[in-house]
Motif scaffolding. Structure first.
Motif, PDB file in Angstrom:
ATOM      1  N   GLU A 199       0.731  -1.156  -0.238  1.00 52.42           N
ATOM      2  CA  GLU A 199      -0.081   0.193   0.122  1.00 52.42           C
ATOM      3  C   GLU A 199       0.830   1.216   0.012  1.00 52.42           C
ATOM      4  OE1 GLU A 199      -3.259  -0.284  -0.499  1.00 52.42           O
ATOM      5  OE2 GLU A 199      -2.997  -2.462  -0.228  1.00 52.42           O
ATOM      6  N   ALA A 200       1.859   1.385  -0.685  1.00 52.11           N
ATOM      7  CA  ALA A 200       2.700   2.412  -0.835  1.00 52.11           C
ATOM      8  C   ALA A 200       1.800   3.538  -1.640  1.00 52.11           C
ATOM      9  CB  ALA A 200       3.954   1.967  -1.840  1.00 52.11           C
ATOM     10  N   GLU A 201       2.290   4.863  -1.153  1.00 56.60           N
ATOM     11  CA  GLU A 201       1.427   6.148  -1.655  1.00 56.60           C
ATOM     12  C   GLU A 201       2.113   6.392  -2.918  1.00 56.60           C
ATOM     13  OE1 GLU A 201       1.196   8.929   1.352  1.00 56.60           O
ATOM     14  OE2 GLU A 201      -0.018   7.660   2.791  1.00 56.60           O
ATOM     15  N   VAL A 202       1.036   6.788  -3.851  1.00 56.59           N
ATOM     16  CA  VAL A 202       1.679   7.556  -5.208  1.00 56.59           C
ATOM     17  C   VAL A 202       0.490   8.375  -5.325  1.00 56.59           C
ATOM     18  CG1 VAL A 202       2.007   7.232  -7.859  1.00 56.59           C
ATOM     19  CG2 VAL A 202       2.368   5.366  -6.122  1.00 56.59           C
ATOM     20  N   GLY A 203       0.969   9.670  -4.792  1.00 57.74           N
ATOM     21  CA  GLY A 203      -0.231  10.893  -4.782  1.00 57.74           C
ATOM     22  C   GLY A 203      -1.365  10.517  -3.911  1.00 57.74           C
ATOM     23  N   THR A 204      -2.525  10.551  -4.564  1.00 61.49           N
ATOM     24  CA  THR A 204      -3.882  10.215  -3.777  1.00 61.49           C
ATOM     25  C   THR A 204      -3.846   8.768  -4.282  1.00 61.49           C
ATOM     26  OG1 THR A 204      -5.182  10.793  -5.743  1.00 61.49           O
ATOM     27  CG2 THR A 204      -4.760  12.454  -4.145  1.00 61.49           C
ATOM     28  N   PHE A 205      -3.119   7.962  -4.686  1.00 60.48           N
ATOM     29  CA  PHE A 205      -3.392   6.521  -5.019  1.00 60.48           C
ATOM     30  C   PHE A 205      -2.641   5.779  -4.200  1.00 60.48           C
ATOM     31  CE2 PHE A 205      -4.151   8.595  -9.298  1.00 60.48           C
ATOM     32  CZ  PHE A 205      -5.564   8.299  -9.447  1.00 60.48           C
ATOM     33  N   SER A 206      -2.734   4.422  -4.199  1.00 53.99           N
ATOM     34  CA  SER A 206      -2.268   3.601  -3.138  1.00 53.99           C
ATOM     35  C   SER A 206      -1.549   2.046  -4.158  1.00 53.99           C
ATOM     36  CB  SER A 206      -2.916   3.023  -1.933  1.00 53.99           C
ATOM     37  OG  SER A 206      -2.229   2.129  -1.340  1.00 53.99           O
ATOM     38  N   LEU A 207      -0.355   2.213  -4.144  1.00 55.98           N
ATOM     39  CA  LEU A 207       0.051   0.821  -4.886  1.00 55.98           C
ATOM     40  C   LEU A 207       0.055  -0.448  -4.030  1.00 55.98           C
ATOM     41  CD1 LEU A 207       1.967  -0.902  -7.077  1.00 55.98           C
ATOM     42  CD2 LEU A 207       3.994   0.340  -5.927  1.00 55.98           C
ATOM     43  N   ASP A 208      -0.220  -1.498  -4.561  1.00 51.71           N
ATOM     44  CA  ASP A 208      -0.414  -2.582  -3.911  1.00 51.71           C
ATOM     45  C   ASP A 208       0.979  -3.239  -3.295  1.00 51.71           C
ATOM     46  OD1 ASP A 208      -3.157  -2.904  -4.351  1.00 51.71           O
ATOM     47  OD2 ASP A 208      -3.136  -3.983  -6.042  1.00 51.71           O
ATOM     48  N   ILE A 209       1.850  -3.389  -3.946  1.00 46.56           N
ATOM     49  CA  ILE A 209       3.081  -3.809  -3.394  1.00 46.56           C
ATOM     50  C   ILE A 209       4.230  -3.172  -4.421  1.00 46.56           C
ATOM     51  CG2 ILE A 209       4.664  -5.759  -3.256  1.00 46.56           C
ATOM     52  CD1 ILE A 209       2.372  -7.624  -2.673  1.00 46.56           C
ATOM     53  N   LEU A 210       5.069  -2.509  -3.365  1.00 42.37           N
ATOM     54  CA  LEU A 210       6.535  -2.147  -4.192  1.00 42.37           C
ATOM     55  C   LEU A 210       7.458  -3.039  -3.943  1.00 42.37           C
ATOM     56  CD1 LEU A 210       8.217   0.111  -5.600  1.00 42.37           C
ATOM     57  CD2 LEU A 210       8.375   1.128  -3.168  1.00 42.37           C
ATOM     58  N   ALA A 211       8.245  -3.702  -4.720  1.00 36.76           N
ATOM     59  CA  ALA A 211       9.283  -4.794  -4.234  1.00 36.76           C
ATOM     60  C   ALA A 211      10.403  -4.103  -5.096  1.00 36.76           C
ATOM     61  CB  ALA A 211       8.685  -6.082  -4.987  1.00 36.76           C
ATOM     62  N   HIS A 212      11.473  -5.040  -5.123  1.00 34.57           N
ATOM     63  CA  HIS A 212      12.914  -4.736  -5.373  1.00 34.57           C
ATOM     64  C   HIS A 212      13.264  -6.011  -6.116  1.00 34.57           C
ATOM     65  CE1 HIS A 212      16.566  -2.284  -5.625  1.00 34.57           C
ATOM     66  NE2 HIS A 212      16.974  -3.574  -5.154  1.00 34.57           N
ATOM     67  N   ASP A 213      13.985  -5.888  -7.281  1.00 28.82           N
ATOM     68  CA  ASP A 213      14.533  -7.061  -8.046  1.00 28.82           C
ATOM     69  C   ASP A 213      16.020  -6.995  -7.666  1.00 28.82           C
ATOM     70  OD1 ASP A 213      15.212  -9.156  -9.677  1.00 28.82           O
ATOM     71  OD2 ASP A 213      15.892  -7.601 -11.372  1.00 28.82           O
ATOM     72  N   LEU A 214      16.391  -7.805  -6.773  1.00 24.74           N
ATOM     73  CA  LEU A 214      17.862  -7.898  -6.315  1.00 24.74           C
ATOM     74  C   LEU A 214      18.964  -7.983  -7.670  1.00 24.74           C
ATOM     75  CD1 LEU A 214      17.644 -10.174  -3.374  1.00 24.74           C
ATOM     76  CD2 LEU A 214      17.810  -7.665  -3.124  1.00 24.74           C
ATOM     77  N   LEU A 225      -5.073  -0.638 -15.501  1.00 19.91           N
ATOM     78  CA  LEU A 225      -3.874  -0.612 -16.374  1.00 19.91           C
ATOM     79  C   LEU A 225      -3.294   0.709 -16.249  1.00 19.91           C
ATOM     80  CD1 LEU A 225      -1.855  -1.515 -18.630  1.00 19.91           C
ATOM     81  CD2 LEU A 225      -3.876  -0.907 -20.345  1.00 19.91           C
ATOM     82  N   GLY A 226      -4.209   1.902 -16.267  1.00 23.61           N
ATOM     83  CA  GLY A 226      -3.708   3.123 -15.859  1.00 23.61           C
ATOM     84  C   GLY A 226      -3.115   3.207 -14.631  1.00 23.61           C
ATOM     85  N   LYS A 227      -3.796   2.779 -13.516  1.00 25.29           N
ATOM     86  CA  LYS A 227      -3.060   2.873 -12.415  1.00 25.29           C
ATOM     87  C   LYS A 227      -1.565   2.182 -12.120  1.00 25.29           C
ATOM     88  CE  LYS A 227      -7.154   2.683  -9.483  1.00 25.29           C
ATOM     89  NZ  LYS A 227      -7.991   2.139  -8.514  1.00 25.29           N
ATOM     90  N   LEU A 228      -1.564   0.833 -12.989  1.00 22.73           N
ATOM     91  CA  LEU A 228      -0.280   0.562 -12.968  1.00 22.73           C
ATOM     92  C   LEU A 228       0.826   1.292 -13.585  1.00 22.73           C
ATOM     93  CD1 LEU A 228       1.522  -2.322 -12.571  1.00 22.73           C
ATOM     94  CD2 LEU A 228       0.689  -2.858 -15.113  1.00 22.73           C
ATOM     95  N   LEU A 229       0.478   1.944 -14.776  1.00 20.77           N
ATOM     96  CA  LEU A 229       1.310   3.066 -15.237  1.00 20.77           C
ATOM     97  C   LEU A 229       1.717   4.252 -14.554  1.00 20.77           C
ATOM     98  CD1 LEU A 229      -0.204   2.637 -19.096  1.00 20.77           C
ATOM     99  CD2 LEU A 229       1.981   1.649 -18.208  1.00 20.77           C
ATOM    100  N   THR A 230       0.851   4.659 -13.703  1.00 24.47           N
ATOM    101  CA  THR A 230       0.802   5.639 -12.878  1.00 24.47           C
ATOM    102  C   THR A 230       1.876   5.248 -11.868  1.00 24.47           C
ATOM    103  OG1 THR A 230      -1.435   6.773 -13.278  1.00 24.47           O
ATOM    104  CG2 THR A 230      -0.205   7.298 -11.441  1.00 24.47           C
ATOM    105  N   TYR A 231       1.545   4.234 -11.093  1.00 25.85           N
ATOM    106  CA  TYR A 231       2.706   3.874 -10.070  1.00 25.85           C
ATOM    107  C   TYR A 231       3.945   3.567 -10.824  1.00 25.85           C
ATOM    108  CZ  TYR A 231      -1.805   2.568  -7.869  1.00 25.85           C
ATOM    109  OH  TYR A 231      -2.931   2.526  -7.382  1.00 25.85           O
ATOM    110  N   ALA A 232       4.149   2.820 -11.705  1.00 26.58           N
ATOM    111  CA  ALA A 232       5.573   2.704 -12.411  1.00 26.58           C
ATOM    112  C   ALA A 232       6.210   4.151 -12.732  1.00 26.58           C
ATOM    113  CB  ALA A 232       5.240   2.160 -13.771  1.00 26.58           C
ATOM    114  N   ALA A 233       5.509   5.166 -13.078  1.00 21.92           N
ATOM    115  CA  ALA A 233       6.058   6.348 -13.341  1.00 21.92           C
ATOM    116  C   ALA A 233       6.448   7.185 -11.909  1.00 21.92           C
ATOM    117  CB  ALA A 233       4.974   7.549 -13.897  1.00 21.92           C
ATOM    118  N   GLY A 234       5.534   6.831 -10.780  1.00 19.93           N
ATOM    119  CA  GLY A 234       5.839   7.346  -9.237  1.00 19.93           C
ATOM    120  C   GLY A 234       7.165   6.915  -8.875  1.00 19.93           C
TER     121      GLY A 234
END
Length: 318
Positions: A48-63, A83-92
């Protein structure tokens, strides 16, 4: 004759009633199941990572590539909104890897993911994943992830790369790194079950999980004819990094005796992360025989690091 049971599909809402409060926490706690399917060593940073007023489900990291990964979950069929949210989160989060997990992909959305994979550079990857739940008779349900869309052969070449001499030189160098790392990754995965990574990266280093967040093992080529294996202390908090480093340094004699060799200890007080490692001569431009020997040394050494450092980290971080 052997009697076999039948697999029975289970409705996703029977397993995870709510997407945000049930499925996302389960996935964050079981990220290795998604890692296995994607061929990535994923480490969860936050839910639930914040991206503006939206909330990303999971922010992870590729080692392996040290890149952010955004994961958007949807226990229904795909839609334009997600799909729009996914792209928004990626930009954020300037993410390089995007994962969309859904119950079912509509053809137009699968086509959109495929198009994005064709049109973006080699450092960006889009994955479409369908999640299912199955059980045998009265057994607890089990999740199954199916890859619906993925980057083309995991070997995308940037269509935007310049053909100037400088870019051609860079491309050759990146290719040499990728070709060096690929057998190393394959052996660590297939022979030693040490990583989930499937792809050698076109860069001078790679990271592998230690089992502890922010403490990856690294293999690299560095300036000055140096090849190295190390453990990197990058837990996201300077004080936490220093405490962990100091606790390990107190065990310096014991750790080096167990490894059978001295280590280079770099606390790096003014840098983001500290590092403990071992070095030897070697560059990516060495001949094939020398590179093969360096690769085997890296494999042996990173496995030794894992065997020696893991028990100490368990005691220190428990």
């Amino acid at each position: 004759m052997v009697e076999l049971s039948k697999l029975e599909a289970v409705d996703l809402r029977e397993v995870w009633k709510h997407e945000a409060s049930n499925f996302t926490p389960w996935l964050a706690d079981n990220i290795e199941e998604l890692s296995d399917v994607l061929g990535l060593d994923l480490e969860v940073k936050t839910s639930e990572a914040e991206v503006g007023t939206f909330s990303l489900d999971i922010l992870a990291h590729d080692l392996a590539s040290d890149r952010p990964v955004v994961i958007e979950n949807q226990l229904e069929g795909t839609d334009h909104d997600h799909l729009g949210k996914l792209l928004t989160y990626a930009a954020g989060y300037d993410a390089h890897i995007l994962v969309w997990i859904v119950k079912e992909f509509r053809p137009e959305h699968r086509a959109a993911i495929d198009w994005l994979n064709r049109r973006t550079g080699e450092d960006t990857a889009f994955f479409g994943i369908a999640v299912e739940a199955w059980r045998i008779k009265d057994s607890p349900p089990a999740a199954r992830f199916n890859v619906v869309a993925l980057p083309n052969d995991w070997e995308k070449q940037g269509a935007h790369e310049s053909t100037s001499s400088g870019s051609e030189t860079l491309s050759v160098k990146r290719s040499r790194y990728r070709d060096f790392w690929q057998p190393l990754v394959d052996q660590l995965r297939d022979t030693h079950d040490f990583t989930r990574a499937k792809k050698g990266q076109p860069q001078n280093w790679m990271h592998f999980g230690s089992g502890f967040s922010g403490l990856p093992f690294g293999v690299s080529f560095q300036r000055g004819n140096v090849a190295s294996v190390s453990i990197r202390l990058d837990r996201g908090d300077k004080d936490d990094n220093e405490r962990t480093y100091d606790a390990l340094h107190e065990r310096k004699s014991e750790i080096e005796a167990e490894l059978g060799q001295p280590l280079t200890w770099n606390r790096m007080d003014h840098a983001k992360a500290s590092e403990i490692g071992v070095r030897r001569e070697g560059t990516i431009d060495d001949d094939d025989e020398s590179l093969a020997e360096i690769r085997e040394w890296m494999i042996r050494t990173v496995l030794s690091f894992d065997q020696v450092f893991r028990p100490h980290l368990i005691e220190i971080l428990d």
